[in-house]
Design an enzyme around this catalytic site. Structure first.
Site, mmCIF file in Angstrom:
data_model
loop_
_atom_site.group_PDB
_atom_site.id
_atom_site.type_symbol
_atom_site.label_atom_id
_atom_site.label_comp_id
_atom_site.label_asym_id
_atom_site.label_seq_id
_atom_site.Cartn_x
_atom_site.Cartn_y
_atom_site.Cartn_z
ATOM 1 N N ASP A 63 -46.041 -60.203 8.406
ATOM 2 C CA ASP A 63 -44.932 -59.396 8.910
ATOM 3 C C ASP A 63 -43.953 -60.368 9.573
ATOM 4 O O ASP A 63 -44.274 -60.983 10.593
ATOM 5 C CB ASP A 63 -45.442 -58.362 9.919
ATOM 6 C CG ASP A 63 -44.355 -57.387 10.361
ATOM 7 O OD1 ASP A 63 -43.184 -57.568 9.978
ATOM 8 O OD2 ASP A 63 -44.684 -56.439 11.110
ATOM 9 N N TRP A 73 -47.990 -55.514 17.348
ATOM 10 C CA TRP A 73 -46.952 -54.484 17.465
ATOM 11 C C TRP A 73 -47.635 -53.118 17.378
ATOM 12 O O TRP A 73 -48.373 -52.845 16.426
ATOM 13 C CB TRP A 73 -45.962 -54.673 16.314
ATOM 14 C CG TRP A 73 -44.823 -53.705 16.267
ATOM 15 C CD1 TRP A 73 -44.014 -53.342 17.292
ATOM 16 C CD2 TRP A 73 -44.353 -53.004 15.106
ATOM 17 N NE1 TRP A 73 -43.062 -52.444 16.848
ATOM 18 C CE2 TRP A 73 -43.253 -52.219 15.512
ATOM 19 C CE3 TRP A 73 -44.756 -52.964 13.768
ATOM 20 C CZ2 TRP A 73 -42.545 -51.414 14.634
ATOM 21 C CZ3 TRP A 73 -44.046 -52.160 12.898
ATOM 22 C CH2 TRP A 73 -42.968 -51.400 13.318
ATOM 23 N N ALA A 119 -40.374 -60.399 11.138
ATOM 24 C CA ALA A 119 -39.272 -59.545 11.593
ATOM 25 C C ALA A 119 -38.228 -60.310 12.402
ATOM 26 O O ALA A 119 -37.196 -59.741 12.759
ATOM 27 C CB ALA A 119 -39.828 -58.399 12.453
#
Length: 394
Positions: free
Chosen positions: A208, A127, A210
């Site tokens: 992470d 990202w 998400a």
């Protein structure tokens, strides 16, 4: 002093959004921005969230601050959602943050506090905001191979070879599920091999997550992060509620610091509280309170999970339809990876020139590295995209 400031590079995704808005063509397709859209092109409020909001409007009596780490009930609900019973709650420090991005930023701050010399290893690609924040914070970043441009799957051998360079005290940033931007993910055997490497090297994982619930299911998508958290001495987990609760603008995230030594929980919690105080004091509460209500009410949770499953299956259906249409048009199975990828995104392996051609000739807007948001499609636009991909020469 403002004259010393320098122009900052434009965010490519936000720039793409603006170009899309300015395009007058009616049949244009937005595959750039990372938000879920239904078949009508809307980003709806989930049923359970709307119901919780109505209840909250009636019952809420104050807008006073909660606490530096947010409402403890929110932390408990989210730790349970992400980690289940993989580790005891007493080993987890948790703090509410302004979105998943806030959790990522706070995690990087905690890393820098704990070890200013730490290097953060990141997947290539990752990202873009991971890299942007790390650069802004002047934290050394080391890329590791992740995506195989030929197979459009994970280059696991290359990944492990590059991560062999990690040292004790370094941090390895991984995506818990639904890798952004590629859509290609490790299997559980590969996750175990990664955990073994981290243990051997003494490196700290940062996960992470998400998109829990967007890939193979709520529980399935949490398998990897639970394996990591239960296996290593300590780790950081940044979670976002933007996608799986559809509350993007409410900015609702959580940072977790997990330590196998329960004595470290108090120190870690104090550090998270301190970092929140330095950056924004008290975190937003509205979205967090809605999430808490949904997760702790049996009826609301069941309706939320059912709608989330509808969203997941819609994206899987679009993937299958696109892969089938591309096979029909190209006479080749080379796009089968699209049906195998998980989450909102896939990286299709187009060159920037091919991406530009799709935009110019077909009004198809995707990021220059050919990351596309599957959730930006519907059944009627899939054939248009398939034709654009084939005619662009991908």
């Amino acid at each position: 002093m403002f004259e010393t400031l320098k122009e900052q590079p434009a965010d490519k995704i936000l720039q793409l959004m603006q170009l899309y808005k300015e395009d007058p063509r009616e049949n244009k397709i937005d595959l750039g921005v990372g938000v879920y859209k239904d078949a009508s092109g809307n980003t709806p409020i989930m049923r359970a969230v709307k119901a919780a909001e109505k209840q909250l409007w009636e019952a809420e009596q104050t807008k006073a601050y909660t606490g530096l780490a947010g409402d403890p009930a929110y932390g408990d609900a989210m730790v349970s959602l992400v980690l289940g019973d993989a580790v005891p709650r007493s080993q987890v420090a948790a703090a509410a943050t302004p979105g998943g991005t806030g959790a990522v930023r706070q995690a990087f701050d905690m890393i820098r506090m704990a070890n200013p010399a730490a290097r953060v290893f990141v997947s290539d690609p990752t990202w873009p905001n991971h890299l942007s924040i790390l650069k802004h914070m002047q934290i050394e970043t080391v890329p590791y191979r992740y995506f195989d441009d030929e197979t459009r799957g994970v280059d696991f051998d290359g990944m492990m070879a590059d991560l062999d360079a990690v040292k004790a005290g370094d941090v390895v940033l991984v995506h818990g599920c639904c890798h952004n931007p590629t859509g290609a993910n490790l299997n559980m055997t590969q996750w175990q091999a990664l955990v073994d490497l981290l243990l051997a090297k003494g490196a700290v994982p940062m996960v992470d997550i998400a998109y829990q619930g967007f890939g193979d299911g709520l529980e399935e998508d949490a398998q990897a992060v639970r394996l990591v958290a239960s296996s290593v001495p300590e780790c950081l987990i940044a979670a976002s509620c933007s996608k799986n609760f559809g509350i993007y603008r409410e900015r609702t995230g959580l940072l977790m610091a997990v330590a196998q030594d329960p004595a470290k929980q108090k120190l870690n919690q104090g550090t998270l509280n301190y970092l929140n105080r330095q950056n924004f004091s008290f975190p937003p509460d509205h979205g967090a309170r809605l999430v808490t209500m949904v997760l702790t009410d049996g009826a609301l949770r069941a309706d939320w999970a059912a709608e989330l499953e509808e969203v997941r299956n819609t994206m899987l259906g679009l993937r299958a339809q696109l892969a089938s249409e591309l096979q029909r048009l190209s006479g080749s199975d080379r796009f089968g990876f699209i049906a195998q990828h998980r989450g909102m995104f896939s990286r299709i392996g187009a060159t920037p020139e091919q991406v530009q051609k799709m935009r110019d000739d077909f009004g198809v807007y995707m990021v220059g590295d050919s990351r596309m948001n599957i959730a930006g499609l519907n059944q009627s636009t899939v054939p248009i995209l398939a034709e654009a991909i084939v005619k662009a020469g991908v």
